[in-house]
Design an enzyme around this catalytic site. Structure first.
Site, PDB file in Angstrom:
ATOM      1  N   LYS A  12     -42.892  21.282  60.192  1.00  0.00           N
ATOM      2  CA  LYS A  12     -43.444  19.911  60.246  1.00  0.00           C
ATOM      3  C   LYS A  12     -44.685  19.903  61.152  1.00  0.00           C
ATOM      4  O   LYS A  12     -45.413  20.877  61.178  1.00  0.00           O
ATOM      5  CB  LYS A  12     -42.366  18.927  60.717  1.00  0.00           C
ATOM      6  CG  LYS A  12     -41.042  19.111  59.971  1.00  0.00           C
ATOM      7  CD  LYS A  12     -40.081  18.001  60.194  1.00  0.00           C
ATOM      8  CE  LYS A  12     -38.771  18.330  59.516  1.00  0.00           C
ATOM      9  NZ  LYS A  12     -37.879  17.206  59.410  1.00  0.00           N
ATOM     10  N   HIS A  95     -41.472  16.116  50.132  1.00  0.00           N
ATOM     11  CA  HIS A  95     -40.520  16.041  51.256  1.00  0.00           C
ATOM     12  C   HIS A  95     -40.237  14.562  51.550  1.00  0.00           C
ATOM     13  O   HIS A  95     -41.114  13.715  51.399  1.00  0.00           O
ATOM     14  CB  HIS A  95     -41.121  16.728  52.490  1.00  0.00           C
ATOM     15  CG  HIS A  95     -40.147  16.882  53.611  1.00  0.00           C
ATOM     16  ND1 HIS A  95     -39.832  15.846  54.471  1.00  0.00           N
ATOM     17  CD2 HIS A  95     -39.378  17.936  53.993  1.00  0.00           C
ATOM     18  CE1 HIS A  95     -38.920  16.269  55.338  1.00  0.00           C
ATOM     19  NE2 HIS A  95     -38.622  17.533  55.069  1.00  0.00           N
ATOM     20  N   GLU A  97     -40.137  12.934  54.158  1.00  0.00           N
ATOM     21  CA  GLU A  97     -41.068  12.298  55.111  1.00  0.00           C
ATOM     22  C   GLU A  97     -42.366  11.899  54.404  1.00  0.00           C
ATOM     23  O   GLU A  97     -42.974  10.889  54.743  1.00  0.00           O
ATOM     24  CB  GLU A  97     -41.318  13.243  56.299  1.00  0.00           C
ATOM     25  CG  GLU A  97     -40.098  13.269  57.214  1.00  0.00           C
ATOM     26  CD  GLU A  97     -39.859  14.585  57.933  1.00  0.00           C
ATOM     27  OE1 GLU A  97     -40.793  15.392  58.062  1.00  0.00           O
ATOM     28  OE2 GLU A  97     -38.706  14.806  58.362  1.00  0.00           O
ATOM     29  N   GLU A 167     -32.391  17.594  49.571  1.00  0.00           N
ATOM     30  CA  GLU A 167     -32.412  17.192  50.972  1.00  0.00           C
ATOM     31  C   GLU A 167     -31.976  15.734  51.087  1.00  0.00           C
ATOM     32  O   GLU A 167     -32.813  14.822  50.983  1.00  0.00           O
ATOM     33  CB  GLU A 167     -33.819  17.358  51.544  1.00  0.00           C
ATOM     34  CG  GLU A 167     -34.313  18.782  51.553  1.00  0.00           C
ATOM     35  CD  GLU A 167     -35.203  19.056  52.759  1.00  0.00           C
ATOM     36  OE1 GLU A 167     -34.863  19.937  53.549  1.00  0.00           O
ATOM     37  OE2 GLU A 167     -36.209  18.360  52.921  1.00  0.00           O
ATOM     38  N   GLY A 173     -32.770  15.886  60.064  1.00  0.00           N
ATOM     39  CA  GLY A 173     -33.087  15.628  61.469  1.00  0.00           C
ATOM     40  C   GLY A 173     -32.056  14.771  62.188  1.00  0.00           C
ATOM     41  O   GLY A 173     -32.311  14.296  63.293  1.00  0.00           O
TER      42      GLY A 173
HETATM   43  C1  PEP Z   1     -36.405  19.232  56.755  1.00  0.00           C
HETATM   44  O1  PEP Z   1     -37.263  18.661  57.378  1.00  0.00           O
HETATM   45  O2  PEP Z   1     -36.673  19.657  55.618  1.00  0.00           O
HETATM   46  C2  PEP Z   1     -35.077  19.414  57.344  1.00  0.00           C
HETATM   47  C3  PEP Z   1     -34.121  19.827  56.574  1.00  0.00           C
HETATM   48  O3  PEP Z   1     -34.962  19.127  58.688  1.00  0.00           O
HETATM   49  P1  PEP Z   1     -33.653  19.392  59.621  1.00  0.00           P
HETATM   50  O4  PEP Z   1     -33.187  20.789  59.353  1.00  0.00           O
HETATM   51  O5  PEP Z   1     -34.170  19.221  61.017  1.00  0.00           O
HETATM   52  O6  PEP Z   1     -32.632  18.372  59.242  1.00  0.00           O
END
Ligand code: PEP
Length: 250
Positions: A12, A95, A97, A167, A173
């Site tokens: 990130k 992603h 985000e 995800e 996170g």
């Molecule tokens: C990500 O940002 O793709 C992610 C999976 O983050 P984290 O492992 O911190 O949950």
């Protein structure tokens, strides 16, 4: 041929190019015997340094985003040809985000996936539901939409270079990983989507990574699931020790 797992780190907006050089130098001897392919998605400013530091190793460097246009008046954006010129091999697209903070929609993400594939970059297309969507039992519907719209107009041949990352937004996170059962059930559903929109052969060969609070102590159980072909790691990929442990346990 047995499928080689992909263990991908996503830094990130963390680390300078100097940090990247140090990290890669330190992790090389710890992961050089890994059975999996090791990917690290670094910030744009660290790409050149990371590619040089990882040269002739088993570490593959990628970007975290790109624009779909070849060039032009898009202040602050980066194109696939600019990434390719640095010998970047893959790019994370869609992603959560990018979807939620920067309001990227499926059509835009689809244009980026098409561009990446055309220009020889391997996209990792991220899909996943929010907590509210899961609670309302909308997970499958959301995944179907994000997947089908994300891969629109992609040929079977191009799909050979595509990777999917499941995800769940509620697990990113937060320290709360999906249980291996939830992850496996959802990956099984995604495998069916790949059959629905491509075919069986592509569904068998395409990697589906799990991402969301993967740590050294939960990676083994996740990786034992039949439909989990690797992981995408955020927080735990920032430290050499934890990322190397994840790579070696997978
Ligand atoms: C990500 O940002 O793709 C992610 C999976 O983050 P984290 O492992 O911190 O949950």
């Amino acid at each position: 041929m047995e499928k080689k797992y992909i263990i991908a780190g996503n830094w990130k907006m963390n680390k300078t190019h100097l940090d990247a050089k140090e990290f890669i130098k330190d992790i090389i001897p710890q992961v050089n015997k890994a059975r999996s392919t090791v990917y690290i998605a670094v910030p744009f400013t660290a790409l050149q340094t990371a590619v040089e530091a990882a040269k002739d190793t088993n570490i593959v460097i990628g970007a975290q985003n790109m624009h779909d246009e070849e060039n032009g008046a898009f202040t602050g954006e980066i194109s696939s040809s600019q990434l390719k010129c640095l010998d970047v091999k893959f790019v994370i697209l869609g992603h959560s985000e990018r979807r939620h903070i920067f309001k990227e929609d499926n059509a835009f993400i689809n244009r980026k996936v098409i561009r990446a594939l055309k220009d020889g970059l391997k996209p990792i297309l991220c899909i996943g539901e929010t907590k509210e969507e899961r609670e309302k039992k909308l997970t499958h519907q959301i995944l179907d939409t994000q997947f089908s719209e994300g891969i629109k107009n992609i040929s079977n041949e191009e799909a050979a270079n595509l990777t999917i990352a499941y995800e769940p937004v509620w697990a990113i996170g937060t320290g709360i990983s999906a249980t291996s059962e939830i992850a496996e059930n959802t990956h099984t559903y995604i495998r069916k989507l790949i059959i629905k929109y491509f075919d069986n052969k592509i569904a068998n060969s395409m990697h589906i990574l799990y991402g969301g609070s993967v740590k050294p102590d939960n990676v083994e159980e996740l990786m034992q699931q039949e439909n989990i072909d690797g992981v995408l790691v955020g927080g735990a990929a920032l430290k050499v020790e934890s990322f190397a442990q994840i790579v070696n346990k997978a």
